[in-house]
Design a protein around this motif. Structure first.
Motif, PDB file in Angstrom:
ATOM      1  N   LYS A  61       0.838  -1.199   0.000  1.00 36.74           N
ATOM      2  CA  LYS A  61       0.000   0.000   0.000  1.00 36.74           C
ATOM      3  C   LYS A  61       0.875   1.251   0.000  1.00 36.74           C
ATOM      4  CE  LYS A  61      -2.338  -1.145   3.738  1.00 36.74           C
ATOM      5  NZ  LYS A  61      -1.963  -2.527   4.090  1.00 36.74           N
ATOM      6  N   ILE A  63       1.574   5.201   0.479  1.00 33.25           N
ATOM      7  CA  ILE A  63       1.099   6.394   1.208  1.00 33.25           C
ATOM      8  C   ILE A  63       2.081   7.530   0.977  1.00 33.25           C
ATOM      9  CG2 ILE A  63       0.373   7.359   3.432  1.00 33.25           C
ATOM     10  CD1 ILE A  63      -0.070   4.546   4.459  1.00 33.25           C
ATOM     11  N   GLU A  65       2.625  12.043   1.426  1.00 34.87           N
ATOM     12  CA  GLU A  65       2.403  13.142   2.379  1.00 34.87           C
ATOM     13  C   GLU A  65       3.030  12.810   3.736  1.00 34.87           C
ATOM     14  OE1 GLU A  65       1.466  16.062   1.812  1.00 34.87           O
ATOM     15  OE2 GLU A  65       0.263  15.985  -0.008  1.00 34.87           O
ATOM     16  N   VAL A  68       0.903  12.698   6.958  1.00 32.63           N
ATOM     17  CA  VAL A  68      -0.022  11.560   6.964  1.00 32.63           C
ATOM     18  C   VAL A  68       0.753  10.265   7.213  1.00 32.63           C
ATOM     19  CG1 VAL A  68      -1.675  10.270   5.551  1.00 32.63           C
ATOM     20  CG2 VAL A  68      -1.617  12.780   5.432  1.00 32.63           C
ATOM     21  N   TYR A  72       0.409   7.464  10.338  1.00 30.51           N
ATOM     22  CA  TYR A  72       0.235   6.047   9.984  1.00 30.51           C
ATOM     23  C   TYR A  72       1.301   5.190  10.667  1.00 30.51           C
ATOM     24  CZ  TYR A  72       0.062   1.828   7.076  1.00 30.51           C
ATOM     25  OH  TYR A  72      -0.022   0.522   6.639  1.00 30.51           O
ATOM     26  N   VAL A  76       0.549   2.171  13.363  1.00 27.61           N
ATOM     27  CA  VAL A  76       0.663   0.792  12.887  1.00 27.61           C
ATOM     28  C   VAL A  76       1.859   0.054  13.475  1.00 27.61           C
ATOM     29  CG1 VAL A  76       1.214  -0.502  10.769  1.00 27.61           C
ATOM     30  CG2 VAL A  76      -0.673   1.141  10.782  1.00 27.61           C
ATOM     31  N   GLU A  87      -7.376  12.424  23.150  1.00 32.47           N
ATOM     32  CA  GLU A  87      -7.760  13.061  21.887  1.00 32.47           C
ATOM     33  C   GLU A  87      -7.517  14.573  21.888  1.00 32.47           C
ATOM     34  OE1 GLU A  87      -8.476  11.684  19.044  1.00 32.47           O
ATOM     35  OE2 GLU A  87      -8.405   9.643  19.842  1.00 32.47           O
ATOM     36  N   ARG A  94      -1.865  17.970  16.262  1.00 31.12           N
ATOM     37  CA  ARG A  94      -2.203  18.176  14.841  1.00 31.12           C
ATOM     38  C   ARG A  94      -2.235  19.656  14.469  1.00 31.12           C
ATOM     39  NH1 ARG A  94      -6.589  13.506  15.343  1.00 31.12           N
ATOM     40  NH2 ARG A  94      -5.208  11.751  14.860  1.00 31.12           N
ATOM     41  N   LYS A  98      -0.048  20.633  11.321  1.00 33.58           N
ATOM     42  CA  LYS A  98      -0.774  21.314  10.249  1.00 33.58           C
ATOM     43  C   LYS A  98      -0.171  22.697   9.986  1.00 33.58           C
ATOM     44  CE  LYS A  98      -5.578  22.776   9.676  1.00 33.58           C
ATOM     45  NZ  LYS A  98      -5.772  22.400   8.264  1.00 33.58           N
ATOM     46  N   GLU A 102       1.300  24.134   6.499  1.00 28.79           N
ATOM     47  CA  GLU A 102       0.589  25.207   5.793  1.00 28.79           C
ATOM     48  C   GLU A 102       1.293  26.546   5.874  1.00 28.79           C
ATOM     49  OE1 GLU A 102      -3.465  25.313   7.150  1.00 28.79           O
ATOM     50  OE2 GLU A 102      -3.780  23.212   6.627  1.00 28.79           O
TER      51      GLU A 102
ATOM     52  N   THR B  67     -10.392  21.099  10.543  1.00 28.69           N
ATOM     53  CA  THR B  67     -10.010  19.719  10.218  1.00 28.69           C
ATOM     54  C   THR B  67      -9.620  18.963  11.479  1.00 28.69           C
ATOM     55  OG1 THR B  67      -9.309  20.389   8.027  1.00 28.69           O
ATOM     56  CG2 THR B  67      -8.393  18.332   8.847  1.00 28.69           C
ATOM     57  N   VAL B  68      -8.933  19.650  12.377  1.00 34.80           N
ATOM     58  CA  VAL B  68      -8.529  19.055  13.655  1.00 34.80           C
ATOM     59  C   VAL B  68      -9.772  18.823  14.522  1.00 34.80           C
ATOM     60  CG1 VAL B  68      -7.163  19.437  15.742  1.00 34.80           C
ATOM     61  CG2 VAL B  68      -6.249  20.125  13.513  1.00 34.80           C
ATOM     62  N   GLU B  71     -11.727  15.624  13.404  1.00 35.44           N
ATOM     63  CA  GLU B  71     -11.152  14.342  13.857  1.00 35.44           C
ATOM     64  C   GLU B  71     -11.434  14.156  15.351  1.00 35.44           C
ATOM     65  OE1 GLU B  71      -8.220  12.021  12.619  1.00 35.44           O
ATOM     66  OE2 GLU B  71      -7.574  13.129  10.846  1.00 35.44           O
ATOM     67  N   ALA B  75     -13.609  11.171  17.135  1.00 34.11           N
ATOM     68  CA  ALA B  75     -12.961  10.268  18.095  1.00 34.11           C
ATOM     69  C   ALA B  75     -13.686  10.256  19.436  1.00 34.11           C
ATOM     70  CB  ALA B  75     -11.500  10.684  18.287  1.00 34.11           C
ATOM     71  N   ARG B  83     -14.664   8.274  10.194  1.00 33.66           N
ATOM     72  CA  ARG B  83     -13.306   7.920   9.767  1.00 33.66           C
ATOM     73  C   ARG B  83     -13.240   6.415   9.604  1.00 33.66           C
ATOM     74  NH1 ARG B  83      -9.519  10.318  14.364  1.00 33.66           N
ATOM     75  NH2 ARG B  83     -10.952   9.019  15.560  1.00 33.66           N
ATOM     76  N   GLU B  87      -6.091   1.947   9.475  1.00 31.67           N
ATOM     77  CA  GLU B  87      -5.171   3.082   9.417  1.00 31.67           C
ATOM     78  C   GLU B  87      -4.828   3.501   7.976  1.00 31.67           C
ATOM     79  OE1 GLU B  87      -4.280   5.081  11.791  1.00 31.67           O
ATOM     80  OE2 GLU B  87      -5.308   3.951  13.349  1.00 31.67           O
ATOM     81  N   TYR B  88      -4.821   2.568   7.058  1.00 28.56           N
ATOM     82  CA  TYR B  88      -4.582   2.952   5.667  1.00 28.56           C
ATOM     83  C   TYR B  88      -5.747   3.813   5.158  1.00 28.56           C
ATOM     84  CZ  TYR B  88      -3.931   2.745   0.646  1.00 28.56           C
ATOM     85  OH  TYR B  88      -3.795   3.089  -0.681  1.00 28.56           O
ATOM     86  N   ALA B  91      -5.371   7.211   6.504  1.00 28.14           N
ATOM     87  CA  ALA B  91      -4.334   7.959   5.781  1.00 28.14           C
ATOM     88  C   ALA B  91      -4.919   8.522   4.482  1.00 28.14           C
ATOM     89  CB  ALA B  91      -3.131   7.059   5.495  1.00 28.14           C
ATOM     90  N   MET B  92      -5.682   7.678   3.760  1.00 30.09           N
ATOM     91  CA  MET B  92      -6.272   8.157   2.507  1.00 30.09           C
ATOM     92  C   MET B  92      -7.261   9.301   2.768  1.00 30.09           C
ATOM     93  SD  MET B  92      -4.754   6.453   0.138  1.00 30.09           S
ATOM     94  CE  MET B  92      -3.312   6.503   1.238  1.00 30.09           C
ATOM     95  N   ARG B  94      -7.059  11.425   5.259  1.00 29.73           N
ATOM     96  CA  ARG B  94      -6.296  12.626   5.631  1.00 29.73           C
ATOM     97  C   ARG B  94      -5.619  13.270   4.436  1.00 29.73           C
ATOM     98  NH1 ARG B  94      -4.295   9.498  10.854  1.00 29.73           N
ATOM     99  NH2 ARG B  94      -6.016  10.077  12.231  1.00 29.73           N
ATOM    100  N   ILE B  95      -5.292  12.473   3.437  1.00 27.30           N
ATOM    101  CA  ILE B  95      -4.713  13.090   2.235  1.00 27.30           C
ATOM    102  C   ILE B  95      -5.757  14.012   1.583  1.00 27.30           C
ATOM    103  CG2 ILE B  95      -3.952  12.545  -0.137  1.00 27.30           C
ATOM    104  CD1 ILE B  95      -2.221  10.333   1.174  1.00 27.30           C
ATOM    105  N   LYS B  98      -6.344  17.159   4.023  1.00 23.46           N
ATOM    106  CA  LYS B  98      -5.153  18.009   3.953  1.00 23.46           C
ATOM    107  C   LYS B  98      -5.117  18.784   2.628  1.00 23.46           C
ATOM    108  CE  LYS B  98      -0.209  17.070   4.163  1.00 23.46           C
ATOM    109  NZ  LYS B  98       0.209  18.181   5.033  1.00 23.46           N
ATOM    110  N   ASP B 101      -7.433  21.655   2.729  1.00 22.77           N
ATOM    111  CA  ASP B 101      -6.911  22.769   3.523  1.00 22.77           C
ATOM    112  C   ASP B 101      -5.765  23.511   2.835  1.00 22.77           C
ATOM    113  OD1 ASP B 101      -8.704  22.098   5.449  1.00 22.77           O
ATOM    114  OD2 ASP B 101      -7.267  21.166   6.796  1.00 22.77           O
TER     115      ASP B 101
END
Lengths: 260, 260
Positions: A61, A63, A65, A68, A72, A76, A87, A94, A98, A102, B67-68, B71, B75, B83, B87-88, B91-92, B94-95, B98, B101
């Motif tokens: 897989k 990934i 960025e 991100v 991950y 994992v 949280e 984050r 972020k 940015e 965005t923060v 999430e 949670a 979400r 985890e994959y 990640a997708m 969050r891409i 992101k 943003d």
């Protein structure tokens, strides 16, 4: 199992290498030479169509960025936790990562590109340069290369980015003056990793902005970072760009040297 | 328990309202009038020193950055999961969030500000305008207000942002043409929420870029979004900016109307 495509231990590549080394994750290092434009080669764009590093391939897989990727990796893989368990702490982390993506990173990157891209392409003919450009998948990247290889960005935009670097350094100093030892307090997190990946060369490149007199807490944090074995291991990854630049400088100083 | 400071159901405020309504979270809505510059008032800056909405206050803890926030909401609160569990998948997701943003949102925002800020400040004297500016905490925001209230951004930057909107729409169409019904496939996620919060007004504002002929998959996704009760509930939140604009237009068309 885990392949990591990365350039030198700097900026976004460094960000991922730091997480890997801090967590002591085993991985196959796949070095991509930005100086040779390998990130725009077809075989690499088959992995990441954006033509950018870093990218990881984990169990097949892909990934991209760096920010991100780091969340991950932390979720994992075993190893020290680089994100708070609660949280609210994650949200605070984050906001830093972020902000780096940015605000802090773009300002530093545009200023760096404005200095280095012209040097990277100076030996190319017009046709060779256009051929390199044609392989870049993202229009914004092509525009960046075209502008920086020629006249560079206009002064007002350079001033704007320099102002962003200055206010970034102030923000970091203010945050670290309130607490520490790390950005979120006691726990070392991906926030420290993200900031360090960009801030590491700043005392050298912008000594008037980041120094012991004006930003003592940030400098102390920087030294604490440099004492970490994980950080040392990431920074010790091959730096071929620096080696090639040094070799080229040596050759310039001593033109006959190569054949002696 | 949960206070949400937000403006009209548009852009970043809409992003958070969508997550709240999709998860059916109870919250206290604290409306901030951007038209009255309430986000720059001292009482609000005591909550968010950035002087920006949306912001949430949950059990006394302040979180900004839409965005923060999203999430965090997913949670911490019950309700449908926004979400992916793996985890994959995250990640997708969050891409996408992101990318919204860093790329899609800024392009749309700069173009929008260039149109609306001049109208918002047109009735202020120079001194009143300067007083408003002085309250804005972020330098970049002050610069934005100063530029857009006067001559506006230069044409080459407007062209650049319009190009970014066009390539964003193409990217979304391409992604949705490959699968769907949602951006990550079967699961509706924060990626759909983030994209919708920006894309929702695009068919109206840029009908040449997003329409049934050129972007059928994106338009079909937009209609699927509008059928969701959570999306409908978020869009039904008070829109005082629109109401005030309509009232002001009516007054212009019918100057004596107010006293009749």
């Amino acid at each position: 199992m885990l392949e990591v495509y990365h350039a030198e231990p700097g900026a976004n590549s460094l960000k991922v290498l730091l997480a890997l080394k801090e967590k002591q994750i085993e991985f196959q290092s796949c070095y991509i030479s930005l100086n040779k434009f390998e990130q725009h080669e077809d075989w690499f764009k088959a992995i990441n169509p954006m033509g950018q590093v870093p990218v990881i391939v984990h169990d097949g897989k892909v990934i991209n960025e760096s920010t991100v990727i780091n969340e991950y990796l932390d979720a994992v893989f075993e190893g020290p936790k680089l994100r708070p368990d609660d949280e609210y702490g994650r949200a605070m982390m984050r906001i830093w990562t972020k902000w780096v993506d940015e605000y802090f990173c773009p300002a530093l990157s545009y200023l760096a590109w404005n200095q280095i891209i012209a040097a990277m392409v100076k030996d190319l003919t017009e046709a060779e340069f256009e051929a390199k450009l044609a392989r870049i998948p993202l229009k914004e990247q092509r525009d960046k290369w075209r502008i920086t290889a020629r006249e560079g960005y206009p002064q007002d935009r350079l001033d704007e980015w320099r102002g962003q670097v200055a206010s970034s350094i102030t923000r970091l100093e203010t945050a670290l003056a309130k607490g520490g030892p790390w950005l979120l307090g006691e726990q070392f997190t991906l926030a420290d990793i993200a900031v360090f990946s960009m801030a590491h060369p700043v005392p050298m490149g912008y000594p008037d902005l980041m120094n012991d007199r004006d930003t003592p807490h940030l400098m102390a944090w920087h030294r604490r970072m440099l004492e970490r074995p994980g950080v040392q291991a990431a920074l010790a990854m091959p730096n071929r760009y620096r080696d090639e630049m040094l070799a080229s400088k040596r050759a310039d100083l001593n033109p006959g040297g190569a054949s002696r």
